[in-house]
Design an enzyme around this catalytic site. Structure first.
Site, PDB file in Angstrom:
ATOM      1  N   ILE A   1     -11.265  -8.062   2.180  1.00  0.00           N
ATOM      2  CA  ILE A   1     -12.520  -7.428   1.719  1.00  0.00           C
ATOM      3  C   ILE A   1     -12.331  -6.895   0.291  1.00  0.00           C
ATOM      4  O   ILE A   1     -11.418  -6.105   0.051  1.00  0.00           O
ATOM      5  CB  ILE A   1     -12.946  -6.255   2.628  1.00  0.00           C
ATOM      6  CG1 ILE A   1     -12.927  -6.664   4.106  1.00  0.00           C
ATOM      7  CG2 ILE A   1     -14.318  -5.738   2.240  1.00  0.00           C
ATOM      8  CD1 ILE A   1     -13.269  -5.511   5.053  1.00  0.00           C
TER       9      ILE A   1
ATOM     10  N   GLY B   1       1.238 -11.843  13.146  1.00  0.00           N
ATOM     11  CA  GLY B   1       1.580 -11.496  11.756  1.00  0.00           C
ATOM     12  C   GLY B   1       0.675 -10.428  11.164  1.00  0.00           C
ATOM     13  O   GLY B   1       0.628 -10.249   9.950  1.00  0.00           O
TER      14      GLY B   1
ATOM     15  N   ASP C   1      -0.573   3.375   7.732  1.00  0.00           N
ATOM     16  CA  ASP C   1      -1.127   2.274   6.940  1.00  0.00           C
ATOM     17  C   ASP C   1      -2.565   2.606   6.504  1.00  0.00           C
ATOM     18  O   ASP C   1      -2.920   2.441   5.330  1.00  0.00           O
ATOM     19  CB  ASP C   1      -1.083   0.997   7.797  1.00  0.00           C
ATOM     20  CG  ASP C   1      -1.616  -0.213   7.079  1.00  0.00           C
ATOM     21  OD1 ASP C   1      -0.863  -0.829   6.301  1.00  0.00           O
ATOM     22  OD2 ASP C   1      -2.796  -0.552   7.288  1.00  0.00           O
TER      23      ASP C   1
ATOM     24  N   LYS D   1       0.805  -1.239   0.000  1.00  0.00           N
ATOM     25  CA  LYS D   1       0.000   0.000   0.000  1.00  0.00           C
ATOM     26  C   LYS D   1       0.828   1.275   0.000  1.00  0.00           C
ATOM     27  O   LYS D   1       0.483   2.250  -0.647  1.00  0.00           O
ATOM     28  CB  LYS D   1      -0.979   0.010   1.175  1.00  0.00           C
ATOM     29  CG  LYS D   1      -0.370  -0.376   2.505  1.00  0.00           C
ATOM     30  CD  LYS D   1      -0.892  -1.698   2.954  1.00  0.00           C
ATOM     31  CE  LYS D   1       0.125  -2.326   3.893  1.00  0.00           C
ATOM     32  NZ  LYS D   1      -0.443  -3.348   4.730  1.00  0.00           N
TER      33      LYS D   1
ATOM     34  N   LYS E   1      -3.972   3.256   2.575  1.00  0.00           N
ATOM     35  CA  LYS E   1      -5.156   2.542   2.066  1.00  0.00           C
ATOM     36  C   LYS E   1      -6.234   3.546   1.642  1.00  0.00           C
ATOM     37  O   LYS E   1      -6.884   3.379   0.612  1.00  0.00           O
ATOM     38  CB  LYS E   1      -5.688   1.586   3.136  1.00  0.00           C
ATOM     39  CG  LYS E   1      -4.738   0.409   3.381  1.00  0.00           C
ATOM     40  CD  LYS E   1      -5.079  -0.361   4.640  1.00  0.00           C
ATOM     41  CE  LYS E   1      -4.173  -1.569   4.798  1.00  0.00           C
ATOM     42  NZ  LYS E   1      -4.297  -2.221   6.113  1.00  0.00           N
TER      43      LYS E   1
ATOM     44  N   GLY F   1      -7.315  -6.054   3.458  1.00  0.00           N
ATOM     45  CA  GLY F   1      -7.088  -7.503   3.438  1.00  0.00           C
ATOM     46  C   GLY F   1      -8.050  -8.257   2.548  1.00  0.00           C
ATOM     47  O   GLY F   1      -8.059  -8.070   1.329  1.00  0.00           O
TER      48      GLY F   1
ATOM     49  N   GLU G   1       2.808  -4.394  10.630  1.00  0.00           N
ATOM     50  CA  GLU G   1       3.866  -4.134   9.658  1.00  0.00           C
ATOM     51  C   GLU G   1       5.233  -4.327  10.324  1.00  0.00           C
ATOM     52  O   GLU G   1       5.330  -4.302  11.560  1.00  0.00           O
ATOM     53  CB  GLU G   1       3.768  -2.685   9.162  1.00  0.00           C
ATOM     54  CG  GLU G   1       2.468  -2.343   8.474  1.00  0.00           C
ATOM     55  CD  GLU G   1       2.235  -3.163   7.212  1.00  0.00           C
ATOM     56  OE1 GLU G   1       3.110  -3.205   6.355  1.00  0.00           O
ATOM     57  OE2 GLU G   1       1.152  -3.773   7.098  1.00  0.00           O
TER      58      GLU G   1
ATOM     59  N   GLY H   1      -3.479 -10.622   8.118  1.00  0.00           N
ATOM     60  CA  GLY H   1      -3.208 -12.051   8.298  1.00  0.00           C
ATOM     61  C   GLY H   1      -2.886 -12.700   6.958  1.00  0.00           C
ATOM     62  O   GLY H   1      -3.364 -12.261   5.907  1.00  0.00           O
TER      63      GLY H   1
HETATM   64  N1  HSE Z   1      -0.543  -4.207   8.997  1.00  0.00           N
HETATM   65  C1  HSE Z   1      -1.722  -4.264   8.215  1.00  0.00           C
HETATM   66  C2  HSE Z   1      -2.926  -4.188   9.136  1.00  0.00           C
HETATM   67  C3  HSE Z   1      -1.744  -5.496   7.398  1.00  0.00           C
HETATM   68  O1  HSE Z   1      -2.745  -4.417  10.334  1.00  0.00           O
HETATM   69  O2  HSE Z   1      -4.023  -3.915   8.672  1.00  0.00           O
HETATM   70  C4  HSE Z   1      -2.816  -5.553   6.370  1.00  0.00           C
HETATM   71  O3  HSE Z   1      -2.713  -4.516   5.444  1.00  0.00           O
END
Ligand code: HSE
Length: 398
Positions: free
Chosen positions: A127, A178, A192, A96, A196, A125, A181, A294
């Protein structure tokens, strides 16, 4: 036609491995990972000859007709993606930051080299929000897109609010699972969500906005006082990005924590889930919900892009190419909760009016109206101040 895809995969971290797993569950898709480019040699679950250590080996391999870029370094991702597009290969990416910061150029490169770059996994993710904005909401009815766009910060807020966990413990869990970032400041400081939101804005309203020009603030300064305040008043705190069409051909966008009441769709979006409210004329509101982080959920979005490439799909950037131009201008006012300690910090905020205030030896807060433009002007100083900001319910429009 479902054409045969020979994939060169860059990155074999959480999402890369997630993709590899979901690909094994998709025999109908005529796709095969030929080579995986990674940084370092180490013991892995796949045979050693599957791996290479220079992305050039993927781009120059004539058998490979699709590059899937799933690394976390945005600069390296930029090189891989642009080189691949220039060499005439289609690309799927989930990066992103790289996409948001270079979107105008990436759109041009696709046109110039007649190739496709898809990036559904870069926002929310699992969606399918980008493809829906591009294909279903391809008309003038759309008014706003508002949502929880970051799984890690939502996970942390859920654990704090619903399970009384501490911030650090919850962040560590989000990292261990996981979701976070490599640099978790990206998640908790709103970067983040910002990247997006910039991507969603291009597909919602056709406006390519530079992330540097957008107000964003996250949850890393949240304190027990803020949590107690929210709970006592019946709110949850959520980190929310919003882009809205204004009158006079303009759009407004920002990422800020919000005090959210029970009556909002996003109130019940917990853990690593994301939720996006799409508001428009005629249909009022629609809500998209799903896992936002994830390996397997994000891998499923990458898989969907790979399938789309197999059917020769390209983003048309319809809003950008065929609709009235909307310019980004941060007008308007919001009501914010500002918790602060020092008067020196308070003086940075040009409140137009105050509706509630509280003072004690340790902590003070004010709730009042402020121009978003005035917050934008001090966005780079906000994180260093001993404060927390959240948009109040009063000015929520979704
Ligand atoms: N680090 C990002 C989050 C991963 O937590 O949404 C998915 O883009």
């Amino acid at each position: 036609m479902n054409k045969e895809l020979k994939i060169g995969l860059a990155g074999f971290g959480v999402v890369g491995q997630g993709l590899y797993d979901v690909l094994q569950k998709s025999p109908a898709l005529n796709a095969q990972v030929l080579k995986i480019c990674v940084k370092n040699k180490k013991e892995r679950s796949l045979p050693e000859d599957m791996f290479c250590y220079s992305p050039k080996e993927l781009i120059e391999n004539e058998e490979i007709n699709l590059i899937v870029e799933l690394i976390s370094d945005a600069d390296e991702a930029y090189t891989i993606v642009t080189e691949a597009l220039k060499s005439g290969k289609n690309v799927v990416s989930a990066n992103k930051k790289m996409i948001a910061e270079n979107l105008a150029e990436l759109i041009e490169l696709q046109k110039e080299h007649d190739v496709s770059l898809l990036y559904e996994a870069s926002a929310c993710g699992s969606i399918p929000v980008i493809r829906n904005l591009e294909e279903y909401y391809d008309n003038d009815l759309l008014l706003s897109v508002t949502g929880i766009l970051n799984g890690s910060s939502n996970y942390i807020l859920s654990k704090i609010f619903d399970h009384n966990k501490g911030y650090d413990e919850a962040l560590k869990e989000a990292q261990d699972l996981g979701f976070a970032e490599a640099n978790p400041s990206f998640d908790v400081d709103g970067f983040d969500s910002l990247f997006k939101l910039v991507i969603l804005t291009a597909h919602s309203f056709g406006t390519v906005v530079s992330p540097e020009d957008v107000l964003h603030y996250g949850i890393s300064n949240i304190s027990d006082f803020d949590i107690r305040y929210a709970k006592e008043k019946g709110y949850k705190l959520k980190l929310v990005g919003q882009v809205e069409k204004l009158e006079e051909d303009k759009i407004s966008l920002f990422v800020l924590p919000r005090l959210v009441m029970k009556d909002k769709y996003i109130y019940n979006v917990e853990d690593e889930f994301n939720g996006v409210v799409i508001q428009g004329l005629a249909y009022d509101k629609q809500f998209m919900f799903g896992k936002g982080a994830g390996g397997h959920p994000t891998g499923s979005a990458v898989l969907s892009d790979i399938t789309a490439i197999a059917h020769d799909y390209k983003y048309e950037y319809k809003k950008k190419n065929y609709y009235q131009k909307l310019s980004y201008e941060q007008t308007g006012e919001i009501e914010i909760y500002l918790r602060y300690k020092n008067d020196a910090d308070l003086t940075q905020f040009k409140f137009k009016s105050i509706s509630e205030e509280y003072s004690s030896v340790d902590c003070n807060y004010k709730i009042g109206l402020i121009k978003i433009k005035d917050l934008l002007a001090i966005k780079d100083q906000l994180r260093a101040m001993d404060i927390f900001i959240a948009v109040t319910r009063k000015t929520l429009n979704y």
